[in-house]
Design a protein around this motif. Structure first.
Motif: not given
Length: 190
Positions: A83-98
């Motif tokens: 299978l192919r797996y990906g982590i979207p660049r949106d992860i950076e937005k989730l990191r804010e204040g987390a």
């Protein structure tokens, strides 16, 4: 002339949760997210059929995945188990204040992830072999031969060169593993 203070919210670390199939990575991640609402989880994009079940993921076709790669949507992507797996660049937005962002990663991509993310930690989830065997058999997603292959891979070591690795044993009650992982995450923040 004074420089304005940085008022952007602090970014939490990317916390890779890794371990063999059946060890309870997704259950641990869910439990941690419930225990700390500021601890977020990143959904993976996977070329797996939506009806395959298991973790919460975004299913896509091979063609859709390739289009996402070409559009540079992923911070990280890899192939594993056909299978192919990906982590979207949106992860950076989730990191804010987390407190942090939990992400289920394959062992083979950890060194690359360590280079991609500026604050990266690994929680390696383990369980006794008999526990893994029972869990794999119980979930019914793999045939007997695939269960054996997954059990054989369970003892593979993490790659050399990882800077922050912590082990959590999930052989017993999930609640105990959650408490252990919470303590690790909190100690890292101190």
């Amino acid at each position: 002339m004074s420089v304005p203070a940085d008022t952007s919210p602090a970014k939490g670390p990317v916390i890779a949760v890794v371990g063999p199939s059946g060890v309870g990575k997704d259950s641990l991640m869910s439990g941690l997210a419930v225990a700390d609402p500021r601890l977020r989880s990143m959904r993976r994009v996977i070329t797996r059929a939506p009806e395959a079940g298991g973790e919460d993921y975004q299913p896509v076709s091979e063609a859709e995945f390739q289009a996402l790669v070409e559009a540079d949507v992923f911070a990280l992507h890899w192939n594993a188990h056909g299978l192919r797996y990906g982590i979207p660049r949106d992860i950076e937005k989730l990191r804010e204040g987390a407190t942090g962002v939990l992400v289920n990663l394959s062992r083979a991509v950890l060194l690359q992830a360590q280079e991609v993310f500026d604050d990266f930690r690994v929680i390696s989830v383990t369980a006794r072999p008999e526990v893994l065997a029972a869990r794999l058999a119980g979930r019914g997603r793999e045939d007997a031969a695939e269960v054996e292959r997954r059990l054989a891979r369970a003892s593979l070591a993490l790659p050399e060169g990882l800077r922050q690795v912590h082990e959590v044993d999930n052989s017993g009650a999930l609640s105990a593993a959650i408490v252990e992982a919470q303590a690790i995450i909190q100690a890292e923040r101190a």
